[in-house]
Design an enzyme around this catalytic site. Structure first.
Site, PDB file in Angstrom:
ATOM      1  N   HIS A 146      88.905  21.023 107.482  1.00 29.29           N
ATOM      2  CA  HIS A 146      87.853  20.010 107.409  1.00 29.29           C
ATOM      3  C   HIS A 146      86.508  20.617 107.056  1.00 29.29           C
ATOM      4  CE1 HIS A 146      84.905  16.992 108.602  1.00 29.29           C
ATOM      5  NE2 HIS A 146      85.868  16.103 108.425  1.00 29.29           N
ATOM      6  N   GLU A 180      84.622  19.502 103.286  1.00 28.42           N
ATOM      7  CA  GLU A 180      83.164  19.432 103.171  1.00 28.42           C
ATOM      8  C   GLU A 180      82.677  20.343 102.051  1.00 28.42           C
ATOM      9  OE1 GLU A 180      81.126  17.479 104.684  1.00 28.42           O
ATOM     10  OE2 GLU A 180      82.345  16.649 106.303  1.00 28.42           O
ATOM     11  N   VAL A 210      95.986  16.772 112.916  1.00 30.49           N
ATOM     12  CA  VAL A 210      96.673  15.561 112.467  1.00 30.49           C
ATOM     13  C   VAL A 210      96.660  15.459 110.942  1.00 30.49           C
ATOM     14  CG1 VAL A 210      96.046  14.347 114.570  1.00 30.49           C
ATOM     15  CG2 VAL A 210      94.654  14.052 112.522  1.00 30.49           C
TER      16      VAL A 210
END
Length: 267
Positions: A146, A180, A210
């Site tokens: 992420h 990002e 997840v």
């Protein structure tokens, strides 16, 4: 109530039922089995996800709400274990702040995220190696992390760039990048490494607890800017693995070890 011990497993959360059941649930179950004398409680840090789930008739409590319930119920010993990957914004602002409840319990222990200290890199690199599919010489793996909009990866010595070095030291055909764009290594860096290494085919995997929105849209969505489509534009074949890390026993074990270590350090 006879039991005075509580285990609170805190996740970012997911709107995907399978992810909640098999991935977040997988980590929760592993922790519950490791601490059989503790009552298990679940909390999500994402208010947006909790609100969406509430609209579907599913109630998930925030970390603060769970802690207030434990105080009211008279619990004495509490272990808090996050399922977050990094010591980032969510961990700092929504989990570490639970230390304010210290005086409400005889013991309050807060475990660390998956990647926190240097030793974690070695364990994660070895764990990833253990779950890789059998690869041909011209095949590789791309992991989607992420990242953080404020580059919090560079705090506390924990970066995806450092993790890449551990993969390279083990000579694993693994490239890790983050969603990002302002964080590092972003997808442009991933594309650069792919061209440099000349893979004929890559396996795409979310490096997240997840497989949720980022995995199904940013990683492999039908849009032209998804990672899958952009990689295929380079003439590289792709194979998708839409499973979060939370399903993997070896990853679940690492979260358990973090909780055990935190408890040992407190005693």
């Amino acid at each position: 109530m006879n039991n005075k011990r509580a285990l609170v497993v805190i996740s970012f959360g997911s709107t995907f039922a399978v992810a909640r059941e098999q991935e977040i649930g997988g980590v929760e179950q592993a922790l519950a089995e490791a601490f059989p004398n503790y009552d298990l409680f679940q909390a999500f840090t994402s208010s947006i996800i909790r609100k969406i789930l509430a609209g579907r008739g599913i109630t998930i409590f925030s970390p603060i709400e769970v802690m207030d319930k434990l105080v009211a119920a008279g619990y004495e010993d509490v272990i808090v274990q996050p399922t977050h990957i990094l010591h980032g914004e969510e961990f700092e602002q929504k989990i570490l702040t639970l230390q304010k409840y210290q005086d409400n319990f005889s013991k309050l222990v807060i475990g660390k995220p998956l990647l926190t200290i240097a030793e974690d890199y070695k364990l994660i690199a070895a764990a990833v190696n253990s779950i890789l599919p059998r690869l041909a010489k011209d095949e590789g793996v791309v992991l989607m992390g992420h990242g953080s909009p404020r580059n919090n990866n560079d705090s506390f010595g924990c970066t995806y760039n450092n993790l890449q070095k551990y993969f390279d030291n083990l000579e694993l055909p693994v490239i890790i990048g983050v969603v990002e764009e302002e964080d590092s290594p972003n997808f442009q860096a991933v594309l650069g490494l792919l061209q440099e290494r000349g893979y004929r085919k890559v396996h795409l995997w979310p490096f997240m607890v997840v497989a949720g929105d980022h995995a199904f849209n940013d990683m492999c969505g039908e849009a032209a800017d998804s990672w899958q489509k952009q990689i295929e534009c380079l003439g590289i074949a792709t194979e998708l693995h839409l499973e979060g890390l939370g399903r993997k026993k070896v990853i679940q074990a690492l979260f358990v070890n973090h909780a055990l270590k935190a408890l040992a350090e407190m005693d």
